[in-house]
Design an enzyme around this catalytic site. Structure first.
Site, short mmCIF file in Angstrom:
data_model
loop_
_atom_site.label_atom_id
_atom_site.label_comp_id
_atom_site.label_asym_id
_atom_site.label_seq_id
_atom_site.Cartn_x
_atom_site.Cartn_y
_atom_site.Cartn_z
N ASP A 67 0.81 -1.23 0.00
CA ASP A 67 0.00 0.00 0.00
C ASP A 67 0.85 1.28 0.00
O ASP A 67 1.54 1.57 0.97
CB ASP A 67 -0.89 0.04 1.23
CG ASP A 67 -1.76 -1.18 1.38
OD1 ASP A 67 -1.28 -2.30 1.14
OD2 ASP A 67 -2.94 -1.02 1.78
N GLU A 84 -4.05 2.14 -3.41
CA GLU A 84 -5.35 2.68 -2.99
C GLU A 84 -5.26 3.90 -2.08
O GLU A 84 -6.26 4.59 -1.90
CB GLU A 84 -6.17 1.58 -2.30
CG GLU A 84 -5.73 1.23 -0.92
CD GLU A 84 -6.92 1.08 0.03
OE1 GLU A 84 -8.07 1.21 -0.40
OE2 GLU A 84 -6.67 0.85 1.21
N ASN A 85 -4.08 4.19 -1.52
CA ASN A 85 -3.94 5.35 -0.65
C ASN A 85 -2.94 6.37 -1.18
O ASN A 85 -2.44 7.21 -0.44
CB ASN A 85 -3.49 4.92 0.76
CG ASN A 85 -4.59 4.17 1.50
OD1 ASN A 85 -5.72 4.63 1.55
ND2 ASN A 85 -4.25 3.03 2.07
N ASN A 109 -10.33 -0.76 -0.07
CA ASN A 109 -11.57 -0.16 0.42
C ASN A 109 -11.66 1.35 0.22
O ASN A 109 -12.75 1.92 0.32
CB ASN A 109 -11.77 -0.50 1.91
CG ASN A 109 -10.62 -0.04 2.77
OD1 ASN A 109 -9.47 -0.41 2.53
ND2 ASN A 109 -10.91 0.74 3.79
N HIS A 110 -10.55 2.03 -0.10
CA HIS A 110 -10.61 3.48 -0.34
C HIS A 110 -10.61 3.82 -1.82
O HIS A 110 -10.45 5.00 -2.18
CB HIS A 110 -9.42 4.17 0.34
CG HIS A 110 -9.44 4.07 1.84
ND1 HIS A 110 -10.49 4.51 2.60
CD2 HIS A 110 -8.52 3.56 2.71
CE1 HIS A 110 -10.22 4.29 3.89
NE2 HIS A 110 -9.04 3.71 3.98
N HIS A 169 -7.09 -7.71 0.11
CA HIS A 169 -7.09 -6.49 0.91
C HIS A 169 -8.05 -6.69 2.07
O HIS A 169 -9.27 -6.50 1.92
CB HIS A 169 -7.52 -5.31 0.03
CG HIS A 169 -7.14 -3.98 0.56
ND1 HIS A 169 -5.86 -3.47 0.47
CD2 HIS A 169 -7.87 -3.04 1.20
CE1 HIS A 169 -5.82 -2.27 1.01
NE2 HIS A 169 -7.03 -1.98 1.48
N HIS A 195 -3.54 -4.01 3.27
CA HIS A 195 -4.53 -3.22 4.01
C HIS A 195 -4.07 -2.75 5.38
O HIS A 195 -4.32 -1.59 5.73
CB HIS A 195 -5.86 -3.97 4.19
CG HIS A 195 -6.89 -3.20 4.98
ND1 HIS A 195 -7.42 -2.01 4.56
CD2 HIS A 195 -7.47 -3.46 6.18
CE1 HIS A 195 -8.29 -1.57 5.45
NE2 HIS A 195 -8.33 -2.42 6.45
N HIS A 238 -1.10 -2.15 6.64
CA HIS A 238 0.09 -1.30 6.59
C HIS A 238 1.21 -1.80 7.50
O HIS A 238 2.23 -1.12 7.64
CB HIS A 238 -0.23 0.15 6.93
CG HIS A 238 -1.14 0.82 5.95
ND1 HIS A 238 -1.38 2.18 5.94
CD2 HIS A 238 -1.88 0.32 4.93
CE1 HIS A 238 -2.23 2.49 4.97
NE2 HIS A 238 -2.55 1.36 4.34
#
Length: 262
Positions: A11, A42-43, A70-71, A153, A178, A180
């Site tokens: 991530d 995703e982040n 999820n983001h 994730h 997910h 981290h």
């Protein structure tokens, strides 16, 4: 058969994570000579979500396919890009009506790579069971891909471990994302699938899972709302290298945990 290598980057969190990818991924590619590079992005946009611009930055640094989580829908401007590009995937067990696709196949140097993105359902939201959706999509990929990499994730390690066992012998790798935080359980399962519960994040270790530590500590001390900002101190690149010397299955998995260059 020739040895195949997949480099997976965990991530990417905010601008510090993106800069770490830009400075360090080319060196990792030079060092490990991967056949495929997959990055969870995703982040990457401001610490939450992804945009077309930030996705292109990851691609320009050497990423072949971007996975998410999820983001992924945080920024509505990315929706059209998710529909248009086959180099980015969102969790396949979301509703079919959501933007994007849950899997893709990339042919590179004569090898067909399948990438499947799944979300857990324990402590996070997803429309369908990742187990059932994996069955359905792997049946479709069986004739289209020589190797399949799964980015799972998910929050709960139990759900991650269970999916690893469930897919053992059916995919090249099940790679957890997910949380981290990198886990120490990377291994090749008996059926030949490389597995790790979480590869960690690419971003600032000087914070708390990518957020400035003072803000997270304040939140825990006061239980009051705090505006979170992306941490910048001590950026690292985290991921793994999966190697295969047999059709469709893994021979080794090696964690990548390195400070960002520069």
């Amino acid at each position: 058969m020739p040895e195949r290598r997949v480099l997976f980057i965990g991530d990417v969190v905010g601008e510090p994570g993106r800069r770490a990818v830009e400075s360090t991924l080319p060196l990792l590619i030079e060092r490990h000579s991967p056949d495929l590079v997959v990055t969870n992005g995703e982040n990457v946009a401001g610490g939450l979500g992804i945009t077309e611009r930030t996705a292109r930055k990851l691609r320009e640094a050497g990423t072949d396919v971007i996975t998410t989580g999820n983001h992924v829908f945080r920024h509505s401007e990315v929706y059209e890009y998710l529909d248009r590009s086959d180099r980015i995937v969102r969790p396949a067990n979301y509703f079919e009506s959501t933007p994007g696709r849950g899997s893709t196949v990339l042919e590179k140097d004569g090898v067909r790579w399948g990438i499947l993105n799944l979300s857990g359902r324990v402590f996070v939201d997803a429309a369908y069971s990742p187990f059932h959706v994996a069955d359905r999509i792997l049946a479709k990929l069986s004739d289209d891909a020589d190797y399949v990499i799964v980015d799972f994730h998910a929050e709960a390690t139990s759900e991650k471990v269970a999916l690893g066992w469930y897919l053992d012998g059916r995919v090249l790798a099940v790679i957890g994302t997910h949380t981290h935080v990198p886990t120490a359980d990377g291994r090749v399962l008996p059926g030949g699938t490389a597995y790790i519960s979480d590869v960690g994040m690419t971003g600032a270790r000087g914070g708390v899972i990518g957020v400035k530590r003072e803000q997270i500590i304040q939140r825990f001390l006061t239980q009051m709302p705090v505006r979170f900002e992306t941490a910048e101190e001590d950026p690292w690149v985290m991921g793994c290298l999966v190697t295969s010397d047999r059709p469709g299955l893994a021979s080794s998995i090696e964690q990548i945990l390195v400070p960002a260059e520069g």
